[in-house]
Write an enzyme that holds these catalytic residues in place. Structure first.
Site, PDB file in Angstrom:
ATOM      1  N   ASP A  97       0.837  -1.195   0.000  1.00  0.00           N
ATOM      2  CA  ASP A  97       0.000   0.000   0.000  1.00  0.00           C
ATOM      3  C   ASP A  97       0.877   1.254   0.000  1.00  0.00           C
ATOM      4  OD1 ASP A  97      -2.376   1.459   0.125  1.00  0.00           O
ATOM      5  OD2 ASP A  97      -2.457   1.410   2.317  1.00  0.00           O
ATOM      6  N   GLU A 149      -2.194   5.481  -8.649  1.00  0.00           N
ATOM      7  CA  GLU A 149      -3.121   6.434  -8.033  1.00  0.00           C
ATOM      8  C   GLU A 149      -3.133   7.719  -8.841  1.00  0.00           C
ATOM      9  OE1 GLU A 149      -4.364   8.571  -3.807  1.00  0.00           O
ATOM     10  OE2 GLU A 149      -2.888   6.951  -3.827  1.00  0.00           O
ATOM     11  N   HIS A 193      -8.165   9.940   3.982  1.00  0.00           N
ATOM     12  CA  HIS A 193      -7.336   9.167   4.895  1.00  0.00           C
ATOM     13  C   HIS A 193      -7.572   9.596   6.342  1.00  0.00           C
ATOM     14  CE1 HIS A 193      -5.126   7.070   1.828  1.00  0.00           C
ATOM     15  NE2 HIS A 193      -4.675   8.175   1.280  1.00  0.00           N
ATOM     16  N   HIS A 227      -9.521   4.353  -1.722  1.00  0.00           N
ATOM     17  CA  HIS A 227      -8.660   4.524  -0.560  1.00  0.00           C
ATOM     18  C   HIS A 227      -9.394   5.351   0.495  1.00  0.00           C
ATOM     19  CE1 HIS A 227      -4.356   3.428  -1.897  1.00  0.00           C
ATOM     20  NE2 HIS A 227      -5.203   2.876  -2.750  1.00  0.00           N
ATOM     21  N   SER A 230     -12.226   3.707   5.539  1.00  0.00           N
ATOM     22  CA  SER A 230     -12.636   3.142   6.822  1.00  0.00           C
ATOM     23  C   SER A 230     -13.947   3.757   7.276  1.00  0.00           C
ATOM     24  CB  SER A 230     -11.556   3.385   7.889  1.00  0.00           C
ATOM     25  OG  SER A 230     -10.452   2.531   7.687  1.00  0.00           O
ATOM     26  N   VAL A 271      -9.123  -0.479   3.884  1.00  0.00           N
ATOM     27  CA  VAL A 271      -9.522  -0.219   5.267  1.00  0.00           C
ATOM     28  C   VAL A 271      -8.313  -0.420   6.184  1.00  0.00           C
ATOM     29  CG1 VAL A 271     -10.993  -0.945   7.176  1.00  0.00           C
ATOM     30  CG2 VAL A 271     -11.912  -0.911   4.843  1.00  0.00           C
ATOM     31  N   ASP A 272      -8.001   0.582   6.965  1.00  0.00           N
ATOM     32  CA  ASP A 272      -6.904   0.515   7.923  1.00  0.00           C
ATOM     33  C   ASP A 272      -7.359   1.014   9.295  1.00  0.00           C
ATOM     34  OD1 ASP A 272      -4.504   0.461   9.263  1.00  0.00           O
ATOM     35  OD2 ASP A 272      -3.431   1.796   7.913  1.00  0.00           O
ATOM     36  N   ARG A 276      -7.168  -0.467  13.330  1.00  0.00           N
ATOM     37  CA  ARG A 276      -6.381   0.208  14.358  1.00  0.00           C
ATOM     38  C   ARG A 276      -7.245   0.514  15.586  1.00  0.00           C
ATOM     39  NH1 ARG A 276      -2.631   4.801  11.350  1.00  0.00           N
ATOM     40  NH2 ARG A 276      -1.807   3.503   9.665  1.00  0.00           N
TER      41      ARG A 276
END
Length: 384
Positions: A97, A149, A193, A227, A230, A271-272, A276
């Protein structure tokens, strides 16, 4: 089975859904991510961010990771995923990523990643094309899938930072696919993000629709990626704050919007943050339920880092105290096992709910399994 990303994306395009792609930063996170996909019989896309490779290489100040750190970390995570995939009944892609330059991407490919992203979105358009094409040539010769991207997302994720968004122009996206030969393209269409995407954030789905229609008209088999997607579950944020965290203005992209764009041309949803948050909530809960662990020889440093950074929700902030566990899966004590179990449960919660929502259950059997060797021949015949 460890596979390139493209066969998984081909399946999403054919069946009209988007696959979740989930970032991992430790061996135990990769193990948990694969396990929850196996439970739901879903194909899995695991992602290691460029600087996450630096962290997995032992660089706790990962923002300053060198290429040597990234090479070491890429080998660590790739070897762990390779071992997991050997006995797994589902297709698993390991994707880089936000690769920031050719050397970082090459390090991931050479280590065993089956898919890579080169992020040239901050460059002038022509320079972005040139860099992406260079990566495509190197990767496709080895059967590795490539994501580029185009357009800039607002927000912060590792070394990716922007105060504002620049939407992707559909005609530019069409030319980008033609001139680079990428398999997939991350577009900017309203996502962001980080954990604060703005209350009631709206995606401009018409951008994805227009790009996909242009690709179909030109006969190009390309795939679109979302991107900064989440969902930032409010209940987890509230629980973190109840346990001593200090998270403010945390909002994500609504599930309804993500599920809709999966039917309108988006093939992969990154998804990050959700993971977290779930991991951080679980680790805080562990120390609350077992306060003696705050003085434990192995976990006391973890607690000090967590307690000293109440607004931090990135596990790398506090897991820097147990790097052998992060990098190699080492479990030296019962207390560390409790920590690993809490992390794994958080990963499985963060991912599991989205596998259900995204409609991935049972889709593993639909993927046409192709190895790197198969894809190398595919690219050679296609002249890509």
């Amino acid at each position: 089975m460890l596979v390139p990303l493209r066969p998984i994306l081909e399946t999403t395009d054919r069946l009209g859904y988007a696959v979740g792609a989930f970032n991992v930063n430790a061996v135990c996170q990769a193990e948990a991510a694969v396990r929850i996909h196996e439970i739901f019989h879903s194909p899995a896309v695991l992602q290691g961010a460029d600087l996450a490779n630096g962290f997995m290489g032992g660089r706790t100040d990962f923002m300053n990771a060198t290429i040597e750190d990234k090479r070491k970390g890429a080998r660590n995570i790739a070897e762990a995923v390779r071992k997991i995939a050997e006995d797994s009944p589902i297709p698993i892609a390991l994707h880089l990523d936000h690769g920031r330059d050719f050397d970082s991407v090459k390090a991931a490919i050479d280590a065993g990643y089956t898919s890579v992203m080169i992020d040239g979105s901050s460059l002038p358009f022509e320079d972005n094309i040139a860099l992406t094409r260079e990566v495509v040539i190197y990767a496709h010769e080895r059967g590795v899938s490539v994501e580029g991207e185009l357009g800039v997302l607002a927000g912060v994720e590792d070394h990716v930072f922007s105060l504002s968004s620049t939407y992707t122009r559909p005609l530019d996206a069409l030319r980008f696919f033609k001139d680079t030969g990428v398999d997939a393209l991350a577009i900017s269409y309203g996502t962001m993000h980080g954990a604060n995407k703005g209350k009631d954030a709206k995606v401009r789905k018409e951008i994805a629709i227009a790009i996909k229609e242009l690709l179909r008209h030109e006969g190009i088999e390309g795939y679109l990626v979302s991107h900064g997607s989440s969902t930032v579950p409010g209940y987890i944020v509230d629980e973190i704050n109840d346990l001593g965290g200090q998270l403010k203005d945390s909002h994500g992209i609504s599930l309804d919007q993500l599920k809709e764009v999966g039917r309108l041309g988006i093939s992969k949803i990154n998804v990050d943050t959700d993971i977290r948050l779930a991991v951080t909530r679980n680790v805080r809960l562990l120390f609350t339920r077992h306060p003696q662990l705050k003085e434990d020889g192995h976990l006391a440093p973890v607690w000090r880092l967590m307690d000293g950074n109440p607004s931090a929700f990135d596990p790398r902030v506090y897991l820097a105290a147990v790097m052998d566990t992060v990098m190699y899966g080492t479990i030296p004590s019962h207390s560390v096992q409790l920590l690993v179990d809490a992390i794994k449960d958080g990963v499985m919660e963060g991912i599991g709910r989205l596998l259900v929502e995204f409609g991935q259950i049972g889709k593993a059997r639909e993927v046409r399994l192709r190895s790197l060797e198969d894809m190398r021949e595919f690219y050679r015949r296609a002249g890509r």
